[in-house]
Design an enzyme around this catalytic site. Structure first.
Site, PDB file in Angstrom:
ATOM      1  N   ARG A 102       0.833  -1.208   0.000  1.00 46.67           N
ATOM      2  CA  ARG A 102       0.000   0.000   0.000  1.00 46.67           C
ATOM      3  C   ARG A 102       0.868   1.259   0.000  1.00 46.67           C
ATOM      4  O   ARG A 102       1.902   1.305   0.681  1.00 46.67           O
ATOM      5  CB  ARG A 102      -0.876  -0.010   1.253  1.00 46.67           C
ATOM      6  N   THR A 129      -9.216   0.570 -10.772  1.00 46.63           N
ATOM      7  CA  THR A 129      -8.031  -0.127 -10.329  1.00 46.63           C
ATOM      8  C   THR A 129      -7.929  -1.289 -11.274  1.00 46.63           C
ATOM      9  O   THR A 129      -8.706  -1.374 -12.216  1.00 46.63           O
ATOM     10  CB  THR A 129      -8.265  -0.591  -8.869  1.00 46.63           C
ATOM     11  N   GLU A 175      -5.196   4.395  -7.623  1.00 46.21           N
ATOM     12  CA  GLU A 175      -6.424   4.987  -7.069  1.00 46.21           C
ATOM     13  C   GLU A 175      -7.367   5.370  -8.201  1.00 46.21           C
ATOM     14  O   GLU A 175      -7.818   4.490  -8.896  1.00 46.21           O
ATOM     15  CB  GLU A 175      -6.082   6.121  -6.097  1.00 46.21           C
ATOM     16  N   GLU A 227      -3.587   8.008  -4.022  1.00 49.96           N
ATOM     17  CA  GLU A 227      -4.154   7.076  -3.045  1.00 49.96           C
ATOM     18  C   GLU A 227      -4.473   7.732  -1.702  1.00 49.96           C
ATOM     19  O   GLU A 227      -5.343   7.266  -0.961  1.00 49.96           O
ATOM     20  CB  GLU A 227      -3.161   5.930  -2.814  1.00 49.96           C
ATOM     21  N   ASP A 272      -7.784   8.295  -0.141  1.00 52.79           N
ATOM     22  CA  ASP A 272      -8.529   7.230   0.557  1.00 52.79           C
ATOM     23  C   ASP A 272      -8.563   7.454   2.074  1.00 52.79           C
ATOM     24  O   ASP A 272      -9.308   6.777   2.784  1.00 52.79           O
ATOM     25  CB  ASP A 272      -7.925   5.849   0.268  1.00 52.79           C
ATOM     26  N   SER A 295      -9.940  -0.849   0.139  1.00 54.43           N
ATOM     27  CA  SER A 295     -11.028  -1.822   0.016  1.00 54.43           C
ATOM     28  C   SER A 295     -10.625  -3.019  -0.832  1.00 54.43           C
ATOM     29  O   SER A 295     -11.454  -3.896  -1.092  1.00 54.43           O
ATOM     30  CB  SER A 295     -12.229  -1.161  -0.653  1.00 54.43           C
ATOM     31  N   GLY A 297     -12.780  -1.233  -8.102  1.00 54.64           N
ATOM     32  CA  GLY A 297     -14.091  -0.633  -7.823  1.00 54.64           C
ATOM     33  C   GLY A 297     -14.173   0.135  -6.518  1.00 54.64           C
ATOM     34  O   GLY A 297     -15.266   0.297  -5.974  1.00 54.64           O
ATOM     35  N   GLY A 298     -13.033   0.600  -5.973  1.00 51.60           N
ATOM     36  CA  GLY A 298     -13.086   1.351  -4.718  1.00 51.60           C
ATOM     37  C   GLY A 298     -13.810   0.533  -3.671  1.00 51.60           C
ATOM     38  O   GLY A 298     -13.628  -0.675  -3.578  1.00 51.60           O
TER      39      GLY A 298
HETATM   40  N1  GLU Z   1      -8.217   3.276  -3.694  1.00 44.96           N
HETATM   41  C1  GLU Z   1      -9.042   2.141  -3.713  1.00 44.96           C
HETATM   42  C2  GLU Z   1      -8.675   1.180  -2.617  1.00 44.96           C
HETATM   43  O1  GLU Z   1      -7.579   1.111  -2.226  1.00 44.96           O
HETATM   44  C3  GLU Z   1      -8.973   1.423  -4.984  1.00 44.96           C
HETATM   45  C4  GLU Z   1      -9.466   2.265  -6.065  1.00 44.96           C
HETATM   46  C5  GLU Z   1     -10.198   1.532  -7.065  1.00 44.96           C
HETATM   47  O2  GLU Z   1     -10.575   0.411  -6.942  1.00 44.96           O
HETATM   48  O3  GLU Z   1     -10.392   2.139  -8.072  1.00 44.96           O
HETATM   49  O4  GLU Z   1      -9.474   0.467  -2.151  1.00 44.96           O
END
Ligand code: GLU
Length: 609
Positions: A114, A418, A438, A457, A460, A482, A502-503
């Site tokens: 990360r 992502t 991100e 990132e 987040d 996530s 997908g965040g």
């Molecule tokens: N920043 C998100 C995460 O770490 C991922 C971003 C994404 O899936 O587009 O969970």
């Protein structure tokens, strides 16, 4: 400009998934334009398998497997290729989580790569000092040096190869280096991702030069080359991964964050960041034990904090295990899925952050007793009012608690782009790897002359600083993720690996695919293709149009308010872009990617059946 080679290629157009327009895009047009490899969303066979969103990347991974490389070797080569063809979702300017099953030891282990906040990042980093008000999240904060975390991707590749690979980093970068040099055929997704980012990309000199042609996105069918990235990969291959963290590249990355390379006349403010070369030198990836829950006799392994993926998917599964989803009507099972997701998300918000700085009660969140208590709140016949409150991890005994109060929920600003890849080799090793910069296009900042984008990132972190929030901004902290790369074992043997971008919807996408496959009787390709809905402890459930159409009315009878999902940044109505591989009886592999989301992915096997 139309070259002869391009005209020749036009005759091949019928066999291509994208039409070749023959227009040159980045760099100079080269010779011998090979078409985009054909895409296929499902492949069944033996000898190893790869699934990713991109046909070039999958092909590269498959070649590594064919030439004797193992799952880790193939995963790193695939990831490096995604850095070329999916530069807006991944690359060495970002981070991610690598989950590995070793056939030799029978163990699942993970690497936390990360991105991390610089040491000088202040608590009020998201406040505009001129106005004392928070920066607008988009496009101001997301397009800034402030949002850039110290990248972890290259260190992850090195660590993974060292622990489980048989090839060097230099060798693993070679096919992607060639791809960056020779170029690839631009598809609709690539073009639309540039278009979404035009304002941001125009703001930075190197980004504009790399991705825009006369101010416009490269045409579908044109060839995109990235000689700078090829040179960067070559340099890393020659000088070693440390050159990124301690060498000249570290200075350049920090320089681009401290003093973003903006054009003179720009429309965005571009706040400067806090990263210095020392932050890169201090960066390290972390070997972590995976999260583990038992689910209907299977073992489900996921990513532990700093990601909330494993704890949230795991808690929801523990709650859901109380019902026999397989025998109930589909809408009823989906109701329980949505309710369990809301409860798990409430706990995610209250308890999960970077374990280096926050005491995350992981074993409580994943305990069956705790899940029994949380599950008591779910009524199979009606919907809870959301957002729901988090549970009390300090005192639970599995008995039903009193009625639930409603909570407030913080705005969800996680972006949703992502990328994810899955690999299985002929020895039975498995890799599930989610990597990101991100949001689509990350911070928008390309490191000058280096051909890659820096992540954003750090957005987040929770948007507002609250002392009690486990995901508040802190120096040297990892923002909560996530990402949910997941490996399922059956009787100690790998059965399934799956993950998605997908965040925060990653968590529900992975959970829903697991339920589709393990409970609702779908094959893995169907489980991935099925329409999705996401409930992240908000008043309404959000769903893809097909889900809404199929289940909206029935769920409405149970009290759900299901609305159409629309990504606030991209406008897309799709949730996620998953990949997965199932290992069936006799080692038969089913490699699966999206049939249509994000333009469809690419799943292949070494020896098709
Ligand atoms: N920043 C998100 C995460 O770490 C991922 C971003 C994404 O899936 O587009 O969970």
């Amino acid at each position: 400009m139309r070259s002869i080679a391009a005209l020749a290629a036009l005759s091949l157009a019928a066999t291509l998934t994208v039409a070749l327009s023959g227009e040159a895009s980045a760099g100079t047009p080269g010779k011998g334009r090979a078409p985009q490899p054909a895409k296929q969303a499902t492949a069944v066979g033996t000898g190893g398998a790869v699934s990713s969103v991109d046909p070039y990347a999958t092909r590269i991974g498959l070649r590594v497997l064919r030439h004797g490389g193992n799952a880790t070797d193939a995963a790193i080569a695939t990831a490096a290729a995604l850095g070329v063809t999916e530069p807006f979702s991944s690359g060495i300017g970002g981070g991610g989580y690598f989950v590995h099953y070793s056939a030799k030891s029978g163990k699942v282990r993970t690497i936390d790569g990360r991105e991390t906040a610089p040491a000088a990042m202040p608590h009020d980093a998201f406040i505009n000092p001129k106005t004392d008000e928070p920066w607008n999240f988009s496009p101001e904060l997301v397009t800034s040096g402030v949002s850039v975390g110290v990248p972890g991707t290259l260190a992850t590749w090195q660590r993974a190869l060292k622990r489980w690979g048989t090839r060097s980093l230099a060798e693993s970068l070679r096919p992607a280096t060639r791809l960056a040099k020779k170029g690839f055929v631009v598809d609709k997704t690539f073009r639309s991702q540039v278009r979404q980012n035009r304002l941001r990309f125009r703001t930075f000199v190197p980004t504009k030069q790399l991705f825009l042609r006369g101010g416009h996105a490269p045409r579908v069918g044109s060839r995109f080359r990235n000689p700078d990235l090829a040179a960067t990969y070559r340099m890393i291959a020659r000088d070693g991964w440390r050159t990124f963290y301690e060498g000249p590249l570290a200075d350049e990355v920090a320089g681009a964050v401290l003093q973003p390379p903006t054009v003179r006349k720009r429309k965005l403010p571009v706040p400067k960041g806090y990263m210095v070369a020392r932050d890169l030198k201090r960066y390290h990836v972390i070997n972590r034990r995976p999260t583990h829950v038992g689910y209907r006799g299977l073992d489900v392994y996921g990513m532990a904090p700093s990601s909330s993926g494993g704890s949230t998917v795991g808690e929801a599964l523990n709650i859901l295990e109380r019902w026999d989803l397989a025998t109930m009507p589909r809408a009823q099972a989906l109701h329980l899925y949505l309710e369990a997701s809301a409860l798990a998300f409430a706990d995610r918000g209250a308890y999960v952050g970077d374990p280096a700085q926050v005491d995350v009660p992981l074993s409580d969140l994943l305990s069956d007793t705790y899940a029994a208590e949380r599950g008591c709140l779910v009524n199979p016949a009606s919907t809870m009012t959301k957002p729901v409150e988090p549970g009390d991890v300090t005192s639970y005994d599995g008995a039903c608690p009193g009625p639930l109060g409603t909570a407030s929920s913080a705005p969800d600003t996680e972006n949703t782009e992502t990328t994810n890849l899955t690999v299985v080799d002929k020895w039975g090793n498995v890799v599930e790897y989610t990597l990101t910069i991100e949001q689509t296009g990350g911070s928008g900042i390309v490191v000058p002359d280096r051909g890659f984008l820096l992540n954003n990132e750090l957005t987040d972190f929770s948007a507002e600083y609250d002392r009690h929030d486990p995901n508040r901004i802190e120096p040297r902290k990892r923002p909560r993720s996530s990402m949910s790369p997941t490996i399922v074992l059956s009787g100690g043997e790998p059965m399934l690996a799956v993950g998605s971008p997908g965040g925060s919807t990653i968590i529900t996408t992975v959970l829903q695919i697991l339920l589709n496959r393990l409970d609702l009787g779908m094959t893995l390709p169907d489980a991935i293709a099925a329409p999705r809905a996401t409930q992240r402890n908000t008043a309404t459930d959000l769903a893809e149009p097909a889900f809404l159409q199929q289940y909206g009315a029935q769920l409405g009878l149970l009290g759900h308010d299901v609305e159409a999902y629309e990504d606030i940044f991209t406008g897309t109505q799709e949730i996620g872009a998953a990949t997965g591989i199932e290992i069936g009886p006799g080692g038969l592999l089913t490699s699966a990617a999206e049939p249509s989301r994000r333009g469809g992915g690419s799943a292949r096997v070494v020896t098709p059946r």
